[in-house]
Design a protein around this motif. Sequence first.
Motif, PDB file in Angstrom:
ATOM      1  N   ARG A  59       0.848  -1.190   0.000  1.00 29.93           N
ATOM      2  CA  ARG A  59       0.000   0.000   0.000  1.00 29.93           C
ATOM      3  C   ARG A  59       0.882   1.238   0.000  1.00 29.93           C
ATOM      4  N   GLU A  60       0.413   2.287  -0.694  1.00 24.85           N
ATOM      5  CA  GLU A  60       1.223   3.480  -0.861  1.00 24.85           C
ATOM      6  C   GLU A  60       1.220   4.340   0.399  1.00 24.85           C
ATOM      7  N   LEU A  61       2.380   4.899   0.712  1.00 21.64           N
ATOM      8  CA  LEU A  61       2.532   5.815   1.827  1.00 21.64           C
ATOM      9  C   LEU A  61       2.601   7.243   1.297  1.00 21.64           C
ATOM     10  N   SER A  65       0.630   9.907   6.191  1.00 18.68           N
ATOM     11  CA  SER A  65       0.646   8.609   6.873  1.00 18.68           C
ATOM     12  C   SER A  65       2.031   8.234   7.376  1.00 18.68           C
ATOM     13  N   ALA A  66       3.079   8.752   6.750  1.00 20.92           N
ATOM     14  CA  ALA A  66       4.449   8.392   7.150  1.00 20.92           C
ATOM     15  C   ALA A  66       5.370   9.594   6.964  1.00 20.92           C
ATOM     16  N   PRO A  67       5.181  10.647   7.763  1.00 21.11           N
ATOM     17  CA  PRO A  67       5.939  11.888   7.519  1.00 21.11           C
ATOM     18  C   PRO A  67       7.445  11.739   7.644  1.00 21.11           C
ATOM     19  N   GLN A  68       7.926  11.045   8.681  1.00 17.50           N
ATOM     20  CA  GLN A  68       9.370  10.933   8.873  1.00 17.50           C
ATOM     21  C   GLN A  68      10.008  10.068   7.789  1.00 17.50           C
ATOM     22  N   LEU A  69       9.366   8.967   7.476  1.00 11.08           N
ATOM     23  CA  LEU A  69       9.900   8.075   6.452  1.00 11.08           C
ATOM     24  C   LEU A  69       9.844   8.738   5.080  1.00 11.08           C
ATOM     25  N   TYR A  70       8.772   9.452   4.814  1.00 10.25           N
ATOM     26  CA  TYR A  70       8.638  10.154   3.545  1.00 10.25           C
ATOM     27  C   TYR A  70       9.701  11.242   3.421  1.00 10.25           C
ATOM     28  N   ASP A  71       9.932  11.966   4.507  1.00  7.10           N
ATOM     29  CA  ASP A  71      10.942  13.019   4.506  1.00  7.10           C
ATOM     30  C   ASP A  71      12.333  12.441   4.303  1.00  7.10           C
ATOM     31  N   LEU A  72      12.598  11.327   4.957  1.00  2.00           N
ATOM     32  CA  LEU A  72      13.880  10.643   4.803  1.00  2.00           C
ATOM     33  C   LEU A  72      14.119  10.264   3.350  1.00  2.00           C
ATOM     34  N   THR A  73      13.102   9.662   2.708  1.00  2.00           N
ATOM     35  CA  THR A  73      13.238   9.235   1.312  1.00  2.00           C
ATOM     36  C   THR A  73      13.437  10.430   0.386  1.00  2.00           C
ATOM     37  N   TYR A  88       6.050   2.657  -0.945  1.00  2.00           N
ATOM     38  CA  TYR A  88       5.058   1.640  -0.600  1.00  2.00           C
ATOM     39  C   TYR A  88       5.529   0.830   0.598  1.00  2.00           C
ATOM     40  N   LEU A  89       4.561   0.307   1.344  1.00  2.00           N
ATOM     41  CA  LEU A  89       4.833  -0.552   2.491  1.00  2.00           C
ATOM     42  C   LEU A  89       4.199  -1.918   2.261  1.00  2.00           C
ATOM     43  N   MET A  90       4.995  -2.978   2.441  1.00  2.00           N
ATOM     44  CA  MET A  90       4.515  -4.349   2.321  1.00  2.00           C
ATOM     45  C   MET A  90       4.323  -4.937   3.714  1.00  2.00           C
ATOM     46  N   ASP A  91       3.225  -5.604   3.928  1.00  2.00           N
ATOM     47  CA  ASP A  91       2.916  -6.155   5.244  1.00  2.00           C
ATOM     48  C   ASP A  91       3.573  -7.528   5.406  1.00  2.00           C
ATOM     49  N   SER A  92       4.882  -7.511   5.577  1.00  2.00           N
ATOM     50  CA  SER A  92       5.650  -8.736   5.784  1.00  2.00           C
ATOM     51  C   SER A  92       6.584  -8.526   6.960  1.00  2.00           C
ATOM     52  N   ALA A  93       6.694  -9.526   7.817  1.00  2.00           N
ATOM     53  CA  ALA A  93       7.582  -9.432   8.975  1.00  2.00           C
ATOM     54  C   ALA A  93       9.045  -9.563   8.585  1.00  2.00           C
ATOM     55  N   ARG A 307       4.960   4.418  11.887  1.00  2.00           N
ATOM     56  CA  ARG A 307       4.778   2.973  12.018  1.00  2.00           C
ATOM     57  C   ARG A 307       3.378   2.595  11.551  1.00  2.00           C
ATOM     58  N   THR A 308       3.233   1.451  10.914  1.00  2.00           N
ATOM     59  CA  THR A 308       1.955   1.032  10.365  1.00  2.00           C
ATOM     60  C   THR A 308       0.941   0.797  11.470  1.00  2.00           C
ATOM     61  N   PRO A 309      -0.274   1.307  11.309  1.00  2.00           N
ATOM     62  CA  PRO A 309      -1.299   1.042  12.321  1.00  2.00           C
ATOM     63  C   PRO A 309      -1.514  -0.453  12.504  1.00  2.00           C
ATOM     64  N   GLY A 310      -1.563  -0.864  13.761  1.00  2.00           N
ATOM     65  CA  GLY A 310      -1.803  -2.270  14.068  1.00  2.00           C
ATOM     66  C   GLY A 310      -0.562  -3.116  14.160  1.00  2.00           C
ATOM     67  N   THR A 311       0.618  -2.539  13.897  1.00  2.00           N
ATOM     68  CA  THR A 311       1.835  -3.332  13.989  1.00  2.00           C
ATOM     69  C   THR A 311       2.343  -3.341  15.416  1.00  2.00           C
ATOM     70  N   ARG A 312       3.306  -4.224  15.662  1.00  2.00           N
ATOM     71  CA  ARG A 312       3.822  -4.428  17.004  1.00  2.00           C
ATOM     72  C   ARG A 312       4.484  -3.169  17.517  1.00  2.00           C
ATOM     73  N   PRO A 313       4.111  -2.675  18.695  1.00  2.00           N
ATOM     74  CA  PRO A 313       4.804  -1.515  19.264  1.00  2.00           C
ATOM     75  C   PRO A 313       6.185  -1.915  19.727  1.00  2.00           C
ATOM     76  N   ARG A 314       7.080  -0.953  19.747  1.00  2.00           N
ATOM     77  CA  ARG A 314       8.442  -1.232  20.188  1.00  2.00           C
ATOM     78  C   ARG A 314       8.496  -1.332  21.705  1.00  2.00           C
ATOM     79  N   ASP A 315       9.372  -2.184  22.173  1.00  2.00           N
ATOM     80  CA  ASP A 315       9.565  -2.314  23.607  1.00  2.00           C
ATOM     81  C   ASP A 315      10.242  -1.067  24.136  1.00  2.00           C
ATOM     82  N   ALA A 316      10.034  -0.796  25.395  1.00  2.00           N
ATOM     83  CA  ALA A 316      10.665   0.362  26.010  1.00  2.00           C
ATOM     84  C   ALA A 316      12.169   0.216  25.953  1.00  2.00           C
ATOM     85  N   GLY A 317      12.820   1.277  25.542  1.00  2.00           N
ATOM     86  CA  GLY A 317      14.279   1.259  25.453  1.00  2.00           C
ATOM     87  C   GLY A 317      14.819   0.649  24.182  1.00  2.00           C
ATOM     88  N   GLU A 318      13.933   0.156  23.282  1.00  2.00           N
ATOM     89  CA  GLU A 318      14.400  -0.460  22.063  1.00  2.00           C
ATOM     90  C   GLU A 318      14.971   0.610  21.137  1.00  2.00           C
TER      91      GLU A 318
END
Length: 324
Positions: A59-61, A65-73, A88-93, A307-318
């Motif tokens: 799906r297209e970003l 929806s992805a300001p930091q990643l879009y700015d980086l690119t 684009y973002l692919m839903d693959s782990a 980060r994609t909605p519904g994806t795993r949140p990062r652990d504290a300190g990660e």
Amino acid sequence: MNFMRTTILIAGMTALFMGVGYLVGGTGGMGIAFVVALGMNAFAYWNSDKMVLSMQGARELDPRSAPQLYDLTARLAENAGIPMPRLYLMDSAQPNAFATGRSPDKGVVAITRGLVQNLSMDEVGAVIAHELAHIKNRDSLTMTITATLAGAISMLAQFGLFFGGRNNDSPVGFIGTIAMVILAPIAAMLVQMAVSRTREYQADKDGALICRDPLALASALGKITAMARRTPNMAAERAPAMAHMYIANPLSGQRMDNLFATHPNPANRIAALEAMAGEISGGGGGATPRAQVYVDPDRPRTTPNWRTPGTRPRDAGEHRGPWG
């Protein structure tokens, strides 16, 4: 060196195509096979981005929806001197990425959810820079040319089996025709894979220059390779012919830098990037300064919210990269 090697490989495949075509049907048979293969690959060239993105469920970003990643690119694309590609973002782990598009104006960079979840921001930026290098170098066109020639050679070999068995005047004879049917497509496939590996080395080099951090790309390749071996990419498994598009092999097997591998050995790629880092730092073998040219020092650094909605949140300190 990589450009010269690519040129020599394509010239060799062209010579193989002309030789097989002449043996099968002279200039007429050679021309027919080339036109058919060219038509098939032209369709794929003009529509490959839509097909592969659909097959990968990407799906297209956008900046919202992805300001930091879009700015980086966008900043990396500016470094590369090319227009901002569609993202684009692919839903693959599995952490991975690929680029497509028939020209820099139509460039597409697709990254997986696993890439943004498991790599630091500078590593993600280095991976995107690698893909931007593919777009800048028009590697989609290069691979289309080799695919056209490989397809034409396979067609000619099949024609040779059909006509050679019925024509006693065949210049190679029946046994020679059988050998050509078997060996010519294999030779074309080997050249096509060699071109793919050469373009990966070139994209590593140019991508490291775009992000100005060879060690970040080396680190990213190490992490991607390690995780790809234990994290399946089901979309790639369903379409293995597209495996060569990814920055690292998304499939099981192909662990060695051999004739039949679509990607160079990761250890060789990492070693080349580390050597490049040593040259940039003055030849002393030290670490390359992390220039992070895609970060504007005058703008505040905030926690990334792309980060994609519904994806795993990062652990504290990660570790999340330079933005915290």
